[in-house]
Motif scaffolding. Structure first.
Motif, short mmCIF file in Angstrom:
data_model
loop_
_atom_site.label_atom_id
_atom_site.label_comp_id
_atom_site.label_asym_id
_atom_site.label_seq_id
_atom_site.Cartn_x
_atom_site.Cartn_y
_atom_site.Cartn_z
N UNK A 134 0.83 -1.20 0.00
CA UNK A 134 0.00 0.00 0.00
C UNK A 134 0.86 1.25 0.00
N UNK A 135 0.29 2.33 -0.49
CA UNK A 135 0.97 3.62 -0.51
C UNK A 135 1.16 4.12 0.92
N UNK A 136 2.32 4.65 1.21
CA UNK A 136 2.59 5.19 2.53
C UNK A 136 3.14 4.17 3.51
N UNK A 137 3.13 2.92 3.15
CA UNK A 137 3.67 1.87 4.02
C UNK A 137 5.17 1.75 3.78
N UNK A 138 5.91 1.52 4.84
CA UNK A 138 7.35 1.43 4.71
C UNK A 138 7.83 0.02 5.00
N UNK A 139 8.89 -0.42 4.31
CA UNK A 139 9.40 -1.77 4.57
C UNK A 139 9.96 -1.87 5.99
N UNK A 140 9.88 -3.06 6.55
CA UNK A 140 10.40 -3.31 7.89
C UNK A 140 11.29 -4.55 7.83
N UNK A 141 12.34 -4.52 8.60
CA UNK A 141 13.23 -5.68 8.64
C UNK A 141 12.55 -6.89 9.23
#
Length: 162
Positions: A74-81
């Motif tokens: 989704x837009x605005x979501x950031x990847x997480x480790x």
């Protein structure tokens, strides 16, 4: 003698009403508990507007949880480790799942049809339990069969989909 018969009939009516009221209350409480238990997860899965969604590739599992890297969709979501998903029969190491991030945390829940059905499993159990109360306590077999059939259908769909 006629007054004793009327008195006895009145007592039977009061007891019957009491049984119906008590068993009806128990049935409603069971169903409310099923919805309450399901809603904790279901609202994240069903009301996804404005929530972060993406995928998780499960790389490791502990006793109660599994984790892995999160890839946003989704837009605005950031990847997480690393994000955490509840370990259950539907989550396996090495698999990738579509998920929704719980707001303000690194916890995720499965999304899509499998996530929705899995979230409502507690309601399926409540429907089965309520059907027993309706059949035995309320002596209403047809509604009991409807409740039981709904519960079995929900649990079966969740099992097949997940």
């Amino acid at each position: 003698m006629p007054s004793a018969a009327v008195s006895s009939q009145g007592a039977v009516t009061v007891l019957r009403f009491g049984r119906l009221a008590a068993m009806g209350t128990v049935t409603v409480l069971i169903l409310i508990a099923g919805v309450w238990a399901s809603w904790g997860t279901a609202h994240h899965v069903m009301l996804t507007k404005g929530r972060e969604s993406g995928t998780i590739e499960v790389t490791g599992c502990g006793a109660d949880t599994c984790s892995g890297p999160y890839t946003p969709v989704s837009a605005g979501s950031e990847p997480r480790e690393s994000v955490v998903i509840e370990k259950n029969v539907a989550v396996r190491k090495g698999q990738t799942y579509t998920v929704v991030v719980k707001p303000g945390s690194d916890d995720v829940v499965r999304s899509g049809p499998a996530g929705v059905l899995y979230a409502w499993v507690p309601l399926g159990g409540a429907l089965l339990l309520a059907s027993v109360v309706v059949a035995g306590g309320l002596r209403r077999t047809r509604p009991a069969w409807v409740l039981a059939g709904s519960g079995v259908a929900l649990l079966t769909a969740a099992f097949v989909t997940v």
